[in-house]
Write an enzyme that holds these catalytic residues in place. Structure first.
Site, short mmCIF file in Angstrom:
data_model
loop_
_atom_site.label_atom_id
_atom_site.label_comp_id
_atom_site.label_asym_id
_atom_site.label_seq_id
_atom_site.Cartn_x
_atom_site.Cartn_y
_atom_site.Cartn_z
N LYS A 65 0.84 -1.21 0.00
CA LYS A 65 0.00 0.00 0.00
C LYS A 65 0.87 1.25 0.00
O LYS A 65 0.64 2.18 -0.77
CB LYS A 65 -0.91 -0.01 1.24
N ASN A 66 1.85 1.29 0.89
CA ASN A 66 2.62 2.53 1.07
C ASN A 66 3.63 2.77 -0.06
O ASN A 66 4.24 3.84 -0.11
CB ASN A 66 3.32 2.53 2.44
N CYS A 107 -4.54 12.80 13.03
CA CYS A 107 -5.27 11.55 12.92
C CYS A 107 -5.04 10.78 14.21
O CYS A 107 -4.36 11.26 15.12
CB CYS A 107 -4.87 10.75 11.71
N ARG A 112 0.81 14.74 13.12
CA ARG A 112 1.30 14.53 11.76
C ARG A 112 1.30 15.81 10.90
O ARG A 112 0.58 15.89 9.89
CB ARG A 112 0.52 13.41 11.08
N ASP A 169 5.00 0.92 11.93
CA ASP A 169 3.80 0.24 11.42
C ASP A 169 3.73 -1.22 11.86
O ASP A 169 2.75 -1.91 11.57
CB ASP A 169 3.73 0.33 9.89
N ARG A 226 -8.42 -0.64 4.84
CA ARG A 226 -7.52 0.37 4.25
C ARG A 226 -6.20 -0.27 3.82
O ARG A 226 -5.60 0.18 2.86
CB ARG A 226 -7.19 1.45 5.30
C1 LIG Z 1 1.31 6.30 3.28
C2 LIG Z 1 2.56 6.03 4.05
O1 LIG Z 1 3.59 5.70 3.48
N1 LIG Z 1 2.46 6.14 5.36
C3 LIG Z 1 3.63 5.84 6.18
C4 LIG Z 1 4.47 7.09 6.29
O2 LIG Z 1 3.68 8.11 6.84
P1 LIG Z 1 4.19 9.62 6.79
O3 LIG Z 1 4.89 9.85 5.50
O4 LIG Z 1 3.03 10.47 7.13
O5 LIG Z 1 5.23 9.62 8.00
P2 LIG Z 1 6.53 10.52 8.18
O6 LIG Z 1 7.73 9.66 7.96
O7 LIG Z 1 6.40 11.75 7.36
O8 LIG Z 1 6.44 10.90 9.72
C5 LIG Z 1 7.49 10.67 10.63
C6 LIG Z 1 7.43 11.70 11.74
O9 LIG Z 1 7.75 12.97 11.21
C7 LIG Z 1 6.76 13.92 11.56
N2 LIG Z 1 6.65 14.91 10.47
C8 LIG Z 1 6.46 14.46 9.19
C9 LIG Z 1 6.34 15.37 8.16
C10 LIG Z 1 6.42 16.73 8.44
O10 LIG Z 1 6.31 17.59 7.57
N3 LIG Z 1 6.62 17.12 9.73
C11 LIG Z 1 6.74 16.25 10.76
O11 LIG Z 1 6.92 16.65 11.92
C12 LIG Z 1 5.50 13.08 11.75
O12 LIG Z 1 4.53 13.74 12.55
C13 LIG Z 1 6.05 11.84 12.40
O13 LIG Z 1 6.21 12.07 13.78
O14 LIG Z 1 5.61 6.80 7.12
C14 LIG Z 1 5.26 6.46 8.47
C15 LIG Z 1 6.56 6.28 9.24
O15 LIG Z 1 7.24 5.18 8.78
C16 LIG Z 1 4.38 5.22 8.48
O16 LIG Z 1 3.92 4.99 9.79
C17 LIG Z 1 3.17 5.39 7.57
O17 LIG Z 1 2.50 4.17 7.42
C1 LIG Z 2 -0.15 4.89 9.31
C2 LIG Z 2 -0.35 4.23 8.17
O1 LIG Z 2 -0.85 4.77 7.04
P1 LIG Z 2 -1.16 6.32 6.74
O2 LIG Z 2 0.16 7.01 6.71
O3 LIG Z 2 -1.81 6.28 5.39
O4 LIG Z 2 -2.06 6.81 7.84
C3 LIG Z 2 -0.01 2.79 8.06
O5 LIG Z 2 0.07 2.30 6.91
O6 LIG Z 2 0.18 2.13 9.11
#
Ligand SMILES: CC(=O)N[C@H]1[C@@H](OP(=O)(O)OP(=O)(O)OC[C@H]2O[C@@H](n3ccc(=O)[nH]c3=O)[C@H](O)[C@@H]2O)O[C@H](CO)[C@@H](O)[C@@H]1O
Ligand SMILES: C=C(OP(=O)(O)O)C(=O)O
Length: 419
Positions: free
Chosen positions: A22-23, A117, A122, A306, A398
């Site tokens: 998915k990711n 969320c 996030r 995850d 999902r």
């Molecule tokens: C669709 C997808 O691929 N989702 C994955 C992606 O989420 P996602 O891409 O949202 O996660 P991030 O790696 O960006 O987040 C990591 C951390 O950085 C923080 N942060 C992120 C961006 C930003 O602009 N500012 C900030 O502070 C977030 O709040 C979090 O605490 O990576 C996460 C971390 O491996 C996984 O749990 C999710 O399943």
């Molecule tokens: C947190 C997850 O997905 P999303 O970043 O789409 O919320 C996940 O795949 O576990």
């Protein structure tokens, strides 16, 4: 709303096919906005999130052809509408990945702010700062990100203060069409990033540094058609590895890749689970008893956040105690009270949870507020005595394709109750 009923206590034996990730698939779909295509993705999982991303791209103006039986998705055409509306973005945070491609290609985008969320606040500040460094003007208006770069983006050196999967993906995609060279430093190294980079290269992008924490991108004028196979889902594989281990069974995770599991394989082995790569996938079996094993979530190749909830379910029936520390998201322990309702002994102290193993869990009606928390309750139910009903199955849908069918095929007593 559908529910899932599980009667626990049966060891899982057999083969579980692992679906496409998915990711990985979600950012790959967003990459279709960078060219007129067609972009053909194979090994696409049939999931609610894929349908949501398809709907988002369709409303931007792309032609979306999803052949579920063939696991193939073809995306073509150019976006006419540059707005990603709240109604879709709120359902799935990965929607924000359309921002970079839209601004890079069309010089403008309006994308609803994804908001917080269940697992944390996030923010998307790193995505926005990076785009600003590439010359975009960003304004926040009425809950929307309005990004403008009428003369296109230009290459920049962007140093991420914190590792972010989504920000790396957004800026990597944007940089492919920016003028000049972009260097992204301290990027996420998750396998999904390399998968995206490989697809972008197939579309004509010039990217170096794959698999490292530094990516160099030489912008090109346009990208073209490509066909790309989505990598297997390492989180689904890890989840079913925990399912085999928690039931004392043995399964072959067909198509899974050991190099994508990172620390998950090492930690499972420390906990007393055999994890071996074979030509067709990864074989997982429980050796003797499960041992309490400490774990801390980290960016790849560290232990994946995850996988934290699933591993906690496993530790709840291990011998001894385990400390589970969550460093990525500030609120990712919602499964704890539900696991405790099933007889687990878990206490949360700030970012850590102490799990004291119990000999047996007992079935109960449970529900969770996010995807991985929900599946951790399914795992607990597989090991518990009696009946477990998992409510709010839409979270599972999902990210897990046919979860009840895959588990039933290896001997679990599990069924979906439509409702
Ligand atoms: C669709 C997808 O691929 N989702 C994955 C992606 O989420 P996602 O891409 O949202 O996660 P991030 O790696 O960006 O987040 C990591 C951390 O950085 C923080 N942060 C992120 C961006 C930003 O602009 N500012 C900030 O502070 C977030 O709040 C979090 O605490 O990576 C996460 C971390 O491996 C996984 O749990 C999710 O399943
Ligand atoms: C947190 C997850 O997905 P999303 O970043 O789409 O919320 C996940 O795949 O576990």
């Amino acid at each position: 709303m559908d529910r899932i009923r599980i009667r626990g206590g049966r060891p899982l034996e057999g083969r579980i096919p692992v679906s496409g990730a998915k990711n990985a698939a979600l950012p790959l779909m967003a990459a279709a906005l960078l060219s007129d295509g067609p972009l053909t993705l194979t090994n696409v999982p049939d999931l609610a999130d894929i349908a949501t991303m398809g709907a988002l791209l369709a409303q931007h103006g792309l032609e979306v052809a999803h052949d579920r039986a063939a696991r193939t998705l073809t995306l073509s055409g150019a976006a006419g509408n540059l707005v990603a509306p709240y109604d879709i973005v709120r359902k799935m945070r990965a929607s924000v990945l359309v921002l970079g491609p839209l601004v890079a290609r069309f010089g403008e985008a309006r994308v609803s702010l994804p908001g917080g969320c269940a697992i944390g606040t996030r923010p998307v500040d790193l995505h926005l700062k990076g785009l600003e460094q590439m010359g975009a003007e960003i304004a926040l208006e009425a809950g929307y990100i309005h990004a403008k770069a009428p003369r296109g983006l230009r290459g920049a050196r962007i140093l991420f203060p914190q590792v972010s999967v989504g920000a790396t993906e957004n800026l990597l995609m944007a940089a492919t069409l920016a003028e000049g060279e972009t260097e992204l430093v301290n990027v996420a190294r998750e396998p999904e990033i390399e998968d995206l980079a490989r697809c972008l290269i197939a579309m004509g992008a010039r990217i170096e540094g794959l698999g490292t924490d530094r990516l160099r991108i030489e912008g090109v004028r346009r990208l073209g058609p490509a066909t790309h196979a989505v990598i297997p889902d390492r989180i689904e594989a890890g989840t079913y590895a925990c399912a085999a281990a928690i039931t004392g069974g043995a399964v072959l995770l067909e198509g899974a890749r050991l190099d994508h599991l990172g620390a998950v394989a090492r930690i499972l082995r420390e906990a007393g689970v055999a994890v071996e790569e074979e030509p067709g996938g990864i074989r997982v079996s429980r050796l003797d008893g499960l041992r309490g094993t400490d774990v801390m979530t980290e960016p790849f190749p560290g232990f994946a956040t995850d996988m934290q909830a699933q591993f906690m379910a496993l530790m709840s029936v291990a011998e001894g105690a385990a400390m589970v520390t969550e460093t990525i998201f500030e609120n990712r322990f919602m499964h704890v009270p539900e696991l405790n309702r099933m007889g687990a002994r878990i206490n949360v102290h700030g970012a850590s949870a102490i799990v004291r193993g119990v000999p047996r869990l007992s079935g109960a009606p449970v529900m969770a507020t996010d995807l991985r928390a929900s599946v951790s309750l399914v795992l607990a139910g597989l090991a518990a005595q009696g009946e477990t009903i998992v409510n709010r199955v839409y979270h599972l849908d999902r990210g897990y394709e046919r979860v009840e069918q895959k588990l039933a095929a290896v001997g679990a007593d599990i069924e979906r109750i439509p409702g």
